[in-house]
Design an enzyme around this catalytic site. Structure first.
Site, PDB file in Angstrom:
ATOM      1  N   LEU A  48      -2.900  -2.357   8.503  1.00 16.51           N
ATOM      2  CA  LEU A  48      -3.623  -2.161   9.760  1.00 16.51           C
ATOM      3  C   LEU A  48      -4.120  -0.719   9.867  1.00 16.51           C
ATOM      4  O   LEU A  48      -3.673   0.151   9.116  1.00 16.51           O
ATOM      5  CB  LEU A  48      -2.684  -2.469  10.938  1.00 16.51           C
ATOM      6  CG  LEU A  48      -2.071  -3.868  10.944  1.00 16.51           C
ATOM      7  CD1 LEU A  48      -1.111  -4.018  12.123  1.00 16.51           C
ATOM      8  CD2 LEU A  48      -3.154  -4.932  10.997  1.00 16.51           C
ATOM      9  N   LYS A  80      -0.415   3.534   4.104  1.00 15.25           N
ATOM     10  CA  LYS A  80      -0.321   4.946   4.406  1.00 15.25           C
ATOM     11  C   LYS A  80      -1.356   5.325   5.458  1.00 15.25           C
ATOM     12  O   LYS A  80      -2.397   4.693   5.497  1.00 15.25           O
ATOM     13  CB  LYS A  80      -0.477   5.815   3.145  1.00 15.25           C
ATOM     14  CG  LYS A  80      -1.483   5.369   2.093  1.00 15.25           C
ATOM     15  CD  LYS A  80      -2.928   5.249   2.345  1.00 15.25           C
ATOM     16  CE  LYS A  80      -3.771   6.307   2.893  1.00 15.25           C
ATOM     17  NZ  LYS A  80      -5.204   5.975   2.954  1.00 15.25           N
ATOM     18  N   ARG A 115      -9.271  -6.488  -1.445  1.00 17.75           N
ATOM     19  CA  ARG A 115      -9.777  -5.929  -2.714  1.00 17.75           C
ATOM     20  C   ARG A 115      -8.669  -5.666  -3.728  1.00 17.75           C
ATOM     21  O   ARG A 115      -8.818  -5.979  -4.903  1.00 17.75           O
ATOM     22  CB  ARG A 115     -10.514  -4.622  -2.384  1.00 17.75           C
ATOM     23  CG  ARG A 115     -11.323  -4.046  -3.507  1.00 17.75           C
ATOM     24  CD  ARG A 115     -12.207  -2.897  -3.080  1.00 17.75           C
ATOM     25  NE  ARG A 115     -11.460  -1.683  -2.764  1.00 17.75           N
ATOM     26  CZ  ARG A 115     -11.351  -1.149  -1.562  1.00 17.75           C
ATOM     27  NH1 ARG A 115     -11.947  -1.709  -0.540  1.00 17.75           N
ATOM     28  NH2 ARG A 115     -10.659  -0.048  -1.365  1.00 17.75           N
ATOM     29  N   ASP A 117      -6.047   9.989   6.502  1.00 21.71           N
ATOM     30  CA  ASP A 117      -6.394   8.986   5.497  1.00 21.71           C
ATOM     31  C   ASP A 117      -6.432   9.546   4.085  1.00 21.71           C
ATOM     32  O   ASP A 117      -5.853   8.965   3.167  1.00 21.71           O
ATOM     33  CB  ASP A 117      -7.719   8.311   5.843  1.00 21.71           C
ATOM     34  CG  ASP A 117      -7.802   6.940   5.214  1.00 21.71           C
ATOM     35  OD1 ASP A 117      -8.168   6.852   4.024  1.00 21.71           O
ATOM     36  OD2 ASP A 117      -7.464   5.958   5.881  1.00 21.71           O
ATOM     37  N   ARG A 124     -11.784   4.735  10.004  1.00 20.86           N
ATOM     38  CA  ARG A 124     -11.459   6.156   9.799  1.00 20.86           C
ATOM     39  C   ARG A 124     -12.277   7.082  10.696  1.00 20.86           C
ATOM     40  O   ARG A 124     -11.977   8.270  10.787  1.00 20.86           O
ATOM     41  CB  ARG A 124     -11.650   6.519   8.321  1.00 20.86           C
ATOM     42  CG  ARG A 124     -10.628   5.821   7.421  1.00 20.86           C
ATOM     43  CD  ARG A 124     -11.107   5.674   5.998  1.00 20.86           C
ATOM     44  NE  ARG A 124     -10.230   4.831   5.196  1.00 20.86           N
ATOM     45  CZ  ARG A 124     -10.251   3.492   5.199  1.00 20.86           C
ATOM     46  NH1 ARG A 124     -11.114   2.825   5.956  1.00 20.86           N
ATOM     47  NH2 ARG A 124      -9.411   2.806   4.443  1.00 20.86           N
ATOM     48  N   THR A 139      -6.450   6.904  -7.508  1.00 20.32           N
ATOM     49  CA  THR A 139      -6.891   5.508  -7.399  1.00 20.32           C
ATOM     50  C   THR A 139      -7.432   4.965  -8.724  1.00 20.32           C
ATOM     51  O   THR A 139      -8.501   4.339  -8.744  1.00 20.32           O
ATOM     52  CB  THR A 139      -7.983   5.384  -6.317  1.00 20.32           C
ATOM     53  OG1 THR A 139      -9.056   6.291  -6.650  1.00 20.32           O
ATOM     54  CG2 THR A 139      -7.474   5.718  -4.941  1.00 20.32           C
ATOM     55  N   SER A 162      -4.265 -13.108  10.898  1.00 16.72           N
ATOM     56  CA  SER A 162      -5.388 -12.323  11.399  1.00 16.72           C
ATOM     57  C   SER A 162      -5.458 -12.484  12.912  1.00 16.72           C
ATOM     58  O   SER A 162      -4.952 -13.472  13.463  1.00 16.72           O
ATOM     59  CB  SER A 162      -6.695 -12.812  10.764  1.00 16.72           C
ATOM     60  OG  SER A 162      -7.796 -12.127  11.332  1.00 16.72           O
TER      61      SER A 162
HETATM   62  N1  LIG Z   1      -2.792   2.552  -0.362  1.00 14.04           N
HETATM   63  C1  LIG Z   1      -4.080   2.687  -0.626  1.00 14.04           C
HETATM   64  O1  LIG Z   1      -4.458   3.033  -1.744  1.00 14.04           O
HETATM   65  C2  LIG Z   1      -5.085   2.382   0.456  1.00 14.04           C
HETATM   66  C3  LIG Z   1      -6.441   2.246   0.164  1.00 14.04           C
HETATM   67  C4  LIG Z   1      -7.318   1.911   1.201  1.00 14.04           C
HETATM   68  C5  LIG Z   1      -6.832   1.751   2.492  1.00 14.04           C
HETATM   69  N2  LIG Z   1      -5.496   1.923   2.738  1.00 14.04           N
HETATM   70  C6  LIG Z   1      -4.947   1.777   4.099  1.00 14.04           C
HETATM   71  O2  LIG Z   1      -5.062   0.434   4.513  1.00 14.04           O
HETATM   72  C7  LIG Z   1      -5.228   0.386   5.920  1.00 14.04           C
HETATM   73  C8  LIG Z   1      -6.457  -0.470   6.215  1.00 14.04           C
HETATM   74  O3  LIG Z   1      -7.594   0.107   5.597  1.00 14.04           O
HETATM   75  P1  LIG Z   1      -8.898  -0.772   5.306  1.00 14.04           P
HETATM   76  O4  LIG Z   1      -9.911   0.072   4.703  1.00 14.04           O
HETATM   77  O5  LIG Z   1      -8.500  -1.995   4.569  1.00 14.04           O
HETATM   78  O6  LIG Z   1      -9.327  -1.116   6.810  1.00 14.04           O
HETATM   79  P2  LIG Z   1     -10.052  -2.404   7.432  1.00 14.04           P
HETATM   80  O7  LIG Z   1     -10.799  -3.146   6.409  1.00 14.04           O
HETATM   81  O8  LIG Z   1     -10.797  -1.920   8.637  1.00 14.04           O
HETATM   82  O9  LIG Z   1      -8.841  -3.328   7.877  1.00 14.04           O
HETATM   83  C9  LIG Z   1      -8.027  -3.085   8.978  1.00 14.04           C
HETATM   84  C10 LIG Z   1      -7.519  -4.444   9.461  1.00 14.04           C
HETATM   85  O10 LIG Z   1      -6.651  -4.217  10.563  1.00 14.04           O
HETATM   86  C11 LIG Z   1      -6.747  -5.304  11.460  1.00 14.04           C
HETATM   87  N3  LIG Z   1      -6.876  -4.738  12.821  1.00 14.04           N
HETATM   88  C12 LIG Z   1      -5.996  -4.930  13.836  1.00 14.04           C
HETATM   89  N4  LIG Z   1      -6.376  -4.303  14.932  1.00 14.04           N
HETATM   90  C13 LIG Z   1      -7.549  -3.697  14.640  1.00 14.04           C
HETATM   91  C14 LIG Z   1      -8.449  -2.921  15.409  1.00 14.04           C
HETATM   92  N5  LIG Z   1      -8.219  -2.615  16.692  1.00 14.04           N
HETATM   93  N6  LIG Z   1      -9.556  -2.464  14.798  1.00 14.04           N
HETATM   94  C15 LIG Z   1      -9.808  -2.740  13.500  1.00 14.04           C
HETATM   95  N7  LIG Z   1      -8.979  -3.487  12.721  1.00 14.04           N
HETATM   96  C16 LIG Z   1      -7.860  -3.972  13.299  1.00 14.04           C
HETATM   97  C17 LIG Z   1      -7.940  -6.145  11.071  1.00 14.04           C
HETATM   98  O11 LIG Z   1      -7.444  -7.361  10.543  1.00 14.04           O
HETATM   99  P3  LIG Z   1      -7.657  -8.770  11.284  1.00 14.04           P
HETATM  100  O12 LIG Z   1      -8.982  -8.671  12.000  1.00 14.04           O
HETATM  101  O13 LIG Z   1      -7.655  -9.758  10.192  1.00 14.04           O
HETATM  102  O14 LIG Z   1      -6.517  -8.943  12.235  1.00 14.04           O
HETATM  103  C18 LIG Z   1      -8.632  -5.348   9.973  1.00 14.04           C
HETATM  104  O15 LIG Z   1      -9.131  -6.166   8.955  1.00 14.04           O
HETATM  105  C19 LIG Z   1      -5.308   1.818   6.400  1.00 14.04           C
HETATM  106  O16 LIG Z   1      -4.040   2.228   6.859  1.00 14.04           O
HETATM  107  C20 LIG Z   1      -5.678   2.598   5.148  1.00 14.04           C
HETATM  108  O17 LIG Z   1      -5.190   3.919   5.145  1.00 14.04           O
HETATM  109  C21 LIG Z   1      -4.639   2.221   1.753  1.00 14.04           C
END
Ligand SMILES: NC(=O)c1ccc[n+]([C@@H]2O[C@H](COP(=O)([O-])OP(=O)(O)OC[C@H]3O[C@@H](n4cnc5c(N)ncnc54)[C@H](OP(=O)(O)O)[C@@H]3O)[C@@H](O)[C@H]2O)c1
Length: 350
Positions: free
Chosen positions: A74, A97, A18, A177, A165, A254, A37
């Site tokens: 991750l 983070k 996104r 988070d 989360r 954000t 991935s």
């Molecule tokens: N900086 C910001 O503003 C911001 C905003 C939102 C989120 N975040 C951070 O970004 C990170 C991901 O958040 P998200 O909302 O994008 O999460 P998400 O969509 O669930 O993505 C997590 C990714 O991690 C990988 N993964 C590896 N092992 C996993 C497991 N056991 N279970 C689930 N996923 C696993 C997967 O990628 P593959 O399947 O492709 O390997 C999955 O797509 C978090 O640390 C969150 O705090 C930061």
């Protein structure tokens, strides 16, 4: 113009898709060369969209010599392992983070990065938005008198039950988070030292916290209140409250790139909304990371102090829960953060 920093992405996360991948594409100083991935079928369409390679598995991406740095979105509990592996493969790291789920691991990885001459940055985006400098400058100009308290909130609506989360094993919970944001805002705006007075974490399930709050004492006895949650109305704001008025920053954490920030100044019974220019904090954060990669180091003091405070908040809340009848009176935790002056205006690095 130096060559762009070549980025590999570890995991096709929703946030990467996104916000981060479009921003890496828009940024002048980075180029995404590969997306990895656990499931190649997820990586292929993304790689096609961004004209890069799809890679099967994270380790395969780390072994590529054409990757200078990895972006690691991750689940929180996996950050430490993969940050470590990436650095041992000689890669700079932009990690989501929170950098890790414990202060000792955070410190260890930051030290390791320094020893290896690698940039290791926690992807806290909002600190790159100039609206916070504007608010700080407004306060420094005396607009609201002496600072009495600081209040910051980050809450989001209920997430899907299968969201990472909600999973304790993946490092879920509102504190890790969402709590990052108000705690970081206090550190970023006020500097240190910040000392925890007390905290509470609440959850409908036994596994992760759904909401929480903490009271801290900041520099010169300023009281700091932080609140976070993930079954709430969306709120992302902070307020500096002074002896003669207050400054409110809404959409503080954000804001979309096209959002016109409004800083609200209230004093002498009058409210003035000061509109600022839109700003893309995601592209700015990527630019800052690319600059850190070229230097081989990052500023990390705020990240470490944030980790310490998050751990103190969890520890204090757990202590309080174990003593339901003390009413908090004796539930003190006796820990203070060892923050030096971590004001962003003073800190460069270690
Ligand atoms: N900086 C910001 O503003 C911001 C905003 C939102 C989120 N975040 C951070 O970004 C990170 C991901 O958040 P998200 O909302 O994008 O999460 P998400 O969509 O669930 O993505 C997590 C990714 O991690 C990988 N993964 C590896 N092992 C996993 C497991 N056991 N279970 C689930 N996923 C696993 C997967 O990628 P593959 O399947 O492709 O390997 C999955 O797509 C978090 O640390 C969150 O705090 C930061």
């Amino acid at each position: 113009m130096p060559d762009p920093v070549r980025i590999g992405v570890l995991g096709c996360s929703a946030f990467a898709v996104r916000r981060m991948l479009p921003a890496f594409e828009a940024a002048a100083d980075t180029a995404v060369v590969a997306v990895a991935s656990r499931d190649l079928r997820k990586a292929v369409p993304l790689a096609q969209r961004y004209g890069c390679d799809a890679v099967d598995g994270y380790e395969a991406l780390l072994s590529r010599p054409d990757v200078d740095a990895v972006y690691l979105p991750l689940p929180a509990a996996l950050h430490a392992e993969w940050v470590g592996r990436a650095m041992r493969a000689g890669k700079h790291v932009l990690a989501e983070k929170p950098l890790t789920t414990s202060v000792s691991t955070t410190k260890q990885l930051l030290r390791e990065a320094e020893d290896r001459g690698l940039a290791l940055e926690e992807n806290v985006l909002f600190v790159h938005h100039p609206q916070h400098d504007f608010a700080a400058d407004l306060f420094a100009s005396g607009a609201i008198g002496e600072l009495r308290s600081f209040s910051a909130t980050f809450t989001v609506p209920r997430l899907r039950d299968d969201d990472i989360r909600h999973d304790e094993a993946l490092g879920g919970g509102a504190l890790l988070d969402m709590g990052v944001y108000p705690v970081r805002a206090a550190l970023h705006l006020l500097g240190g030292p910040l000392e925890l007075i007390g905290s509470a974490l609440e959850g409908e399930s036994a596994t992760v916290d759904i909401s929480g709050a903490a009271l801290l004492r900041g520099p010169n006895g300023v009281l700091v209140h932080v609140e976070f949650g993930m079954d709430h109305e969306y709120r992302a704001e902070y307020e500096l409250r002074g002896s003669g008025g207050r400054i409110l920053v809404d959409r503080a954490f954000t804001p979309p790139a096209d959002w016109r920030p409004v800083v609200r100044l209230t004093r002498h019974g009058r409210t003035e909304d000061i509109e600022l220019d839109p700003y893309d904090q995601v592209v700015a954060a990527i630019g800052a990371f690319a600059a850190a990669v070229r230097k081989g180091r990052c500023a990390w003091l705020e990240c470490l102090e944030q980790a310490r405070l998050l751990e103190d908040i969890r520890w204090s809340a757990a202590t309080r829960r174990r003593r339901p009848h003390t009413n908090g009176a004796n539930g003190h935790h006796g820990r203070t953060t060892a923050v030096r002056d971590s004001s962003p205006r003073n800190s460069t690095n270690s």
